[in-house]
Design an enzyme around this catalytic site. Structure first.
Site, short mmCIF file in Angstrom:
data_model
loop_
_atom_site.label_atom_id
_atom_site.label_comp_id
_atom_site.label_asym_id
_atom_site.label_seq_id
_atom_site.Cartn_x
_atom_site.Cartn_y
_atom_site.Cartn_z
N CYS A 140 -8.81 -5.07 -9.86
CA CYS A 140 -8.38 -4.05 -10.79
C CYS A 140 -7.87 -2.88 -9.93
O CYS A 140 -8.65 -2.14 -9.34
CB CYS A 140 -9.60 -3.64 -11.62
SG CYS A 140 -9.24 -2.43 -12.87
N CYS B 287 0.37 3.23 3.50
CA CYS B 287 0.79 2.71 4.82
C CYS B 287 1.81 1.59 4.74
O CYS B 287 2.24 1.08 5.76
CB CYS B 287 -0.43 2.26 5.63
SG CYS B 287 -1.10 0.66 5.09
N CYS C 194 -5.25 0.77 6.45
CA CYS C 194 -5.38 2.23 6.57
C CYS C 194 -6.63 2.77 5.90
O CYS C 194 -6.91 3.96 5.98
CB CYS C 194 -4.14 2.93 6.01
SG CYS C 194 -4.02 2.89 4.21
N CYS D 283 -7.47 -0.85 1.35
CA CYS D 283 -6.45 -1.41 2.22
C CYS D 283 -7.07 -1.57 3.61
O CYS D 283 -7.63 -0.62 4.16
CB CYS D 283 -5.27 -0.45 2.29
SG CYS D 283 -4.08 -0.88 3.56
N CYS E 47 0.85 -1.18 0.00
CA CYS E 47 0.00 0.00 0.00
C CYS E 47 0.89 1.23 0.00
O CYS E 47 1.80 1.34 0.81
CB CYS E 47 -0.87 -0.01 1.25
SG CYS E 47 -1.83 1.49 1.47
ZN LIG Z 1 -2.80 1.05 3.49
#
Ligand SMILES: [Zn+2]
Length: 134
Positions: A122, A51, A100, A97, A48
């Protein structure tokens, strides 16, 4: 949902570029075929970008020709969060995610890609950072 990583809007704006912020925190979508990871075949882990949580592995990435990096499964189910997205009038499932709460992209099912899950995650390139295998 309570996230492990929580930051104020102001903090996110400081840490992310305007382009990253627009996608990760405002659920924007980058234009197709321009993302830096669309055709990447490097092995290892996509994190990510907000984060650094590990989200996807390159061995589930496949060529979907849709213009965005596509995976058939997340690294682990608890790494991502699914949210029903009705913003375009038709029902889509948003992928965030789980660490976060940042927007990553959408997941589609039953498109016949012939992958083990018949799912296509996607994902916007700009939502992720690739960490190549050492
Ligand atoms: Zn994240």
């Amino acid at each position: 949902m309570a996230y492990e990583v929580t930051k104020s809007d102001e903090e996110w704006r400081k840490e992310l570029t305007p382009e990253e912020y627009a996608v990760l925190r405002q659920a924007g979508t980058e234009r197709p075929f321009v993302g830096e990871y669309t055709d990447t075949e490097t092995t290892d882990v996509y994190r990510c970008r907000a984060c650094q949580a590990e989200l996807f592995k390159s061995d589930t990435k496949f060529e979907s020709h849709c213009g965005w990096p596509s995976f058939y499964a997340p690294l682990a189910e608890e790494r991502v969060e699914y949210i029903e997205d009705l913003s375009t009038g038709s029902k889509r499932v948003e992928v965030r995610c789980a660490n976060c709460g940042s927007h990553l992209g959408h997941v589609f099912e039953g498109e016949g890609y012939g992958t083990p899950t018949d799912q296509r995650f996607c994902i916007n390139s700009i939502s992720m950072t690739l960490e190549p295998a050492e």
